[in-house]
Motif scaffolding. Structure first.
Motif, PDB file in Angstrom:
ATOM      1  N   ALA A   1       0.844  -1.198   0.000  1.00 48.68           N
ATOM      2  CA  ALA A   1       0.000   0.000   0.000  1.00 48.68           C
ATOM      3  C   ALA A   1       0.882   1.253   0.000  1.00 48.68           C
TER       4      ALA A   1
ATOM      5  N   GLN B   1       2.823   1.210  -3.611  1.00 45.06           N
ATOM      6  CA  GLN B   1       1.971   1.438  -4.777  1.00 45.06           C
ATOM      7  C   GLN B   1       1.151   2.719  -4.664  1.00 45.06           C
ATOM      8  N   PHE B   2       0.685   3.020  -3.449  1.00 44.34           N
ATOM      9  CA  PHE B   2      -0.284   4.124  -3.326  1.00 44.34           C
ATOM     10  C   PHE B   2       0.113   5.172  -2.291  1.00 44.34           C
TER      11      PHE B   2
ATOM     12  N   ASP C   1      -2.808   5.200 -10.960  1.00 43.50           N
ATOM     13  CA  ASP C   1      -2.424   3.961 -10.266  1.00 43.50           C
ATOM     14  C   ASP C   1      -1.830   2.967 -11.256  1.00 43.50           C
TER      15      ASP C   1
END
Lengths: 161, 269, 340
Positions: free
Chosen positions: B238, B241-242, B263
């Motif tokens: 998490a 990636q984000f 994304d």
């Protein structure tokens, strides 16, 4: 679009127990893009591997990771999840939500012992009948290479004792 | 750490009615267990050390605890993050909770949630995943999928489905957990095989982007299942990636539940 | 007198396994010690408290109790006969052995539970006398003892300062086991070590008397604040025996499962309509205490707790039966129960 007999899921039962193993792939697809794409492949009489069972949902945003677990649990050799291209979601952002979820969930699957080679994600629009047919053929080939999903994998349901 | 000051603050909060309950830790037979202090004169029983792993924010979902709001909690930085995240998820109002903030051998005093958020961002902005957990994740990632499946098969086989992991987690606040829904039944109830796999995987996934890595679930597991491997893996993903930093911003949108046009979709055909 | 070197307990396990027993012993498993089926190479640990209780091998956490085959409208019941292998519970704690009296009663009270009884009949119980106890041990407060032979078919006594073990058969099953052990045991003499000193911490009768008058006491709130409502205590408990029935079906088969359940879960008493007669954790924890110290004593003249202390050792929230009972006794001293 009315010839239901050309729907890909009419192919269920292609691998009865007595026959040699053939990949069993469960595809969770959205109603508006990939399902329509599959329908187009059918009405266009495109040939593709009969190994996929399609489950239609309103939107990829509705695809809960539990669906994927359930498919592996019940004997799928691979799972395909497919929906609208970014920007095309019928509900504006369902596919963006789904993309984020998959980005994490596929890592968790790999980490707990489900080979990444058994989980497929794609965008297929209603106009991409050819892409759908090619995708199913490619996925089927790759799963055939990977072989059957290990019946002793912890994700897999085993016979009750 | 200034334990005397912590006790004094706890007593004062109760004496002047700023808190209806102080939740901290006490010592019992050499172990540190949660303490529920309702009277100022009991505050001397409070202790704190590194073995106080339970995440006391989990108590805020209990109606009988909520009745006594405002509640003051002894909270280390991870627990403060839980509180901020609970606020971000609309499970807490800012004035429901006061924090008796402890961290790095320091007692930071009584803080409001807003002050705790500031302290976190100023002093504890880089709480790293436990190095041992990360190393073990990397070791598992080197294995073949079959070896990893075997590893988890053995681990999940121990699970009795007591749900201590769920109970210990402040973020598991659903009134009815997915594992208890049976129409349709997604997760087998048998404490074995595929049911145990599905339960442990889904528990971890429901905390994706939400786990602040306090370690309470793993500490709670009577069977010693290394749950933090799953949680920390998802926390790492998490983050990578984000850019997820759960529990640092009480206004933040949930990581899974929001999205960004850019994304990564390299894995999508 | 049958004796063996304490270090040769694994040889005894090997021999018994060779003689056809499923040998259950406390073994090292990761960073925990648990009762598990013996396999050569495992490390037996009698010095640490196992996380599970002996009930696992008589009343498993999940089992199939009914099975059906479905084919369209055809519905065929299939026979279910779970295996009941000849088993020895070797070097278990005396408090675990004592729990079997309680389970035997419960599983044969209003209904004779064939599944339990078949396994029970095939099980030989050989506890190891405790020479050490920890702060959570309270067997002596509930009628047990570190050297109790309750529920035992044979008893292992540490002897000669822990270097030897004496195996004393007590029943026919115990004698059969000694015979099966053959050369793993020697004839000889050894001086048994003193059992652990476990001071009595409370009187269960006083607790019971207080419980009779204090269903609505405020103390329950205080006692249960810490409880987070998981099943760790009940699942580790050697006497907890509640279960839930679940049907799980596909288009072709259906099974009925019996899974452990716990009165600590909110769902345990929640009605379909949404009402919950035990609405909060105080009501649920009260039931746990009441069941063990009031209902069971009333109904069966047994205390429903063997004082093993597992619940307290494993509880992630620091709940402890011993602490609750001593607290209740304290309360009873403050306001003695009505004489009636």
């Amino acid at each position: 679009m009315t010839q239901t007999s050309t729907k890909p899921d009419a192919a269920t039962g292609a691998d009865a127990a007595a026959q040699p193993w053939s990949p069993r792939i469960v595809a969770f697809v959205c109603n508006w893009c990939t399902y329509a794409g599959a329908d187009l492949a059918g009405t266009s009489r495109l040939q593709y591997a009969p190994n996929v069972r399609i489950i239609k949902l309103p939107c990829t945003g509705r695809i809960d990771p539990l669906f994927i677990l359930k498919a592996f649990e019940q004997g799928a050799d691979a799972v395909l999840v497919s929906g609208c291209h970014p920007g095309d979601c019928h509900y504006t952002a369902g596919n963006y939500h789904a993309r984020r979820r998959w980005g994490l969930f596929r890592r968790l699957m790999e980490f707990t012992g489900i080979d990444a080679k058994r989980l497929f994600f794609s965008w297929v629009s209603a106009a991409e009948g050819q892409k759908f047919a090619d995708l199913i053929n490619a996925v089927t080939d790759e799963v055939r290479q990977a072989g059957p999903f290990d019946p002793t994998n912890p994700a897999r349901k085993r016979p009750w004792t | 750490m200034d334990l005397a000051k912590l006790r004094q603050d706890a007593a004062a909060l109760l004496a002047d009615g700023r808190a209806g309950l102080v939740i901290g830790f006490r010592e019992r037979a050499g172990a540190c267990v949660p303490a529920f202090v309702t009277d100022a004169d009991q505050a001397d029983a409070l202790v704190y050390d590194d073995t106080c792993i339970a995440n006391l924010a989990a108590y805020l979902r209990k109606p009988e605890i909520r009745q006594r709001r405002p509640v003051a909690l002894v909270a280390r930085p991870h627990v403060m993050r839980s509180l901020i995240l609970l606020k971000a998820e609309h499970q807490l109002q800012g004035d429901d909770v006061l924090v008796l903030a402890v961290g790095d051998d320091t007692y930071h005093g009584v803080l409001t949630l807003a002050e705790a958020e500031r302290l976190l961002n100023e002093t504890y902005a880089d709480l790293a995943t436990d190095a041992q957990v990360l190393a073990e994740i990397e070791r598992l990632e080197q294995m073949s999928p079959e070896e990893r499946a075997r590893f988890w098969s053995e681990q999940f086989a121990k699970c009795t489905r007591c749900y201590a992991c769920r109970a210990a987690c402040p973020m598991c606040y659903c009134e009815r957990c997915i594992v208890e829904k049976n129409v349709p039944q997604w997760i087998s109830t048998a404490a074995a095989g595929h049911g145990n796999y599905a339960w442990n995987v889904i528990r971890a996934f429901h905390l994706a982007g939400r786990c602040i890595e306090c370690g309470a679930c793993e500490a709670a597991c009577p069977q010693g299942i290394p749950l933090m491997l799953l949680n920390a893996l998802l926390a790492r993903e998490a983050r990578d990636q984000f850019d997820a930093r759960p529990g640092y911003d009480a206004e933040a949108e949930p990581v899974v539940g929001s999205w960004n046009k850019d994304d990564d979709e390299g894995f999508i055909r | 007198m049958k004796i063996l070197d304490a270090s040769k307990l694994s040889d005894l396990a090997d021999t018994l396994a060779g003689a056809g027993y499923r040998v259950v012993v406390p073994v090292q498993d990761g960073d925990r010690v648990r009762y598990a089926e013996w396999s050569p190479g495992a490390t037996i640990r009698t010095d640490a408290f196992p996380v599970n209780s002996a009930k696992d091998f008589l009343f498993p956490r999940s089992e199939v109790i009914d099975r059906y085959q479905l084919d369209g409208d055809d519905f065929t019941p299939l026979e279910v006969r779970p295996p009941a292998p000849r088993t020895v519970l070797l070097a278990v704690r005396p408090c675990d052995a004592a729990s079997l009296a309680m389970l035997d009663t419960i599983f044969n009270w209003d209904y004779e539970d064939d599944l339990y009884n078949a396994r029970r009949a095939a099980t030989t119980v050989v506890p190891l006398v405790c020479t050490r106890a920890d702060a959570q041990c309270f067997c002596t407060s509930v009628g047990g003892a570190p050297d109790s032979s309750a529920g035992a078919d044979a008893l292992l006594h540490p002897a000669d300062g822990g270097s030897r073990l004496i195996l004393e058969p007590l029943t026919d099953k115990g004698k059969a086991l000694v015979e099966a052990a053959g050369g793993a045991l020697a004839d000889g003499k050894a001086a048994p070590d003193a059992p652990a000193d476990v001071p009595a911490r409370f009187d269960p009768d006083k607790v019971r008397a207080w419980l009779a008058d204090n269903f609505e006491a405020d103390l329950w709130d205080l006692l249960s604040y810490a409880c987070l409502g998981c099943g760790a205590c009940a699942y580790a408990c050697p006497t907890c025996h509640c279960f839930d029935m679940q049907d799980e079906a596909t288009r072709t088969e259906s099974v009925r499962l019996r899974n452990w359940d716990s009165c600590g879960f909110a769902l345990f008493t929640k009605h379909a309509g949404g009402h919950n007669p035990r609405p909060d954790q105080a009501a649920r924890w009260r039931n746990r205490v009441m069941h063990k110290f009031s209902y069971i004593p009333e109904r069966f003249d047994l205390v429903g707790c063997t004082g093993c202390g597992r619940c307290a050792r494993l509880c992630p929230a620091g709940m402890a039966m011993l602490e609750a009972c001593t607290r209740i006794e304290e309360e009873a001293r403050k306001a003695p129960a009505h004489e009636s």
